[in-house]
Design an enzyme around this catalytic site. Sequence first.
Site, PDB file in Angstrom:
ATOM      1  N   HIS A  85     -24.757 -28.257  36.512  1.00  0.00           N
ATOM      2  CA  HIS A  85     -24.079 -29.036  37.053  1.00  0.00           C
ATOM      3  C   HIS A  85     -24.166 -30.610  37.210  1.00  0.00           C
ATOM      4  CE1 HIS A  85     -19.920 -29.687  38.973  1.00  0.00           C
ATOM      5  NE2 HIS A  85     -20.196 -28.381  39.659  1.00  0.00           N
ATOM      6  N   ASP A 107     -19.551 -30.937  34.200  1.00  0.00           N
ATOM      7  CA  ASP A 107     -18.813 -30.620  35.289  1.00  0.00           C
ATOM      8  C   ASP A 107     -17.960 -29.664  34.854  1.00  0.00           C
ATOM      9  OD1 ASP A 107     -19.838 -32.839  36.612  1.00  0.00           O
ATOM     10  OD2 ASP A 107     -18.321 -34.112  35.908  1.00  0.00           O
TER      11      ASP A 107
END
Length: 397
Positions: free
Chosen positions: A368, A372
Amino acid sequence: MTDFPLPPMGEGLYEVELVRWLVEPGDAVRRGQALMEVLSDKATMEVPSPFAGTIAETLPAVGTKIKVGEVVLKYESASPASEPTAPAAVELRLPPPEPAKTAPAAAPSVRHLARKFAIDLTRVRGSGPGGRILLDDLAPLLRPPAPANGQPKPAEHFQFDIGRAGTQVKLAGVRKKIAEKMLASKRHIPHYSYIDECDFTEVVHLRQQLSEHFYKSNLKLTYLAFIVKAVTRALKDVPIVNATFDEDAQEVTLHDHYHVGIAVATPHGLLVPVIRDADRRDLANIAREIERLSDDARAGRAKHDDLRGGTFTITSIGSIGGLISTPIINHPEVGILGIGKIVKRPVYDEHGTLHPRDIGYLSFSFDHRLVDGAIGAIFGNAVKRHLEKPAVLLVGN
């Protein structure tokens, strides 16, 4: 008494773990005999003896990390008269070598492998610079011959190590490497999961149509070959997923080569050999490479270079069972795809009519810090798009 240091084990390889001793003090050894088994990046290899003599002392304990050049054992050299004479006697009975057959150019690792499998290097055509013989040139000679009836060899079955109640087992060898790798991945990478279903119906049909052709070529065509092709196309569509992250330098490398790792369950644990330049390979070549890498991994023949340099990984549990997984990213990569089993389900079309379709789930994990949620969905959609129109995977880029 003579010291024996750990010899060079390969380019860029400076430290290994001792898995087991193959000799003990008092043993008489001959040149070329395996002394010890070592482990690096989950690839095991044997260290051959360059001497003839008697082992006096073995130094490091099993599970110890050893650096190249470190003394690992002591031995008493055998006198020339006491060395085994059988090989010399055999050589005396052979006719002298033809002058035209000179020793071909080959690295020590290639020569060692050739000696181990009794391969005559003068009969091998090298593909390297100046005709140099590479390890890949020996690969066809190491494979067992195809069955006479032209059928693909049967799948090898092995017993998983599921443990034995009431025992204590020291974490060592490949299992220790796996533990270290998984811990590093979870410690450094903030994972998140993205899961979507995919219609594999066209893949199932196309595989059925191609299977007979592949069967005649003694080659097994699995769903994984299609998935590797689809993932490689998707990685070109979304370059940020084909990346590695260097935490120390805080630098992301977006690769322009596509080295796809495939997780393989072996008797010793999970290994991830790498299909290099998957974007340059056709479906048959990928299927053949999957078979080679999987066979080598399960047989303990995986080479150091086969287990490094991946840019994205695929793991499949479909052959065992399960629909959805949350796979751990292969550090320092930034994404991984888990494939569940493909099952037939009723699906509504755009007209509201039910049809039987072959459905499977795609389970992604992403880093992450770099990928995204929206980018993960875009990549997942790209993989789906390529898998749901698999005929396009058969044509060039």
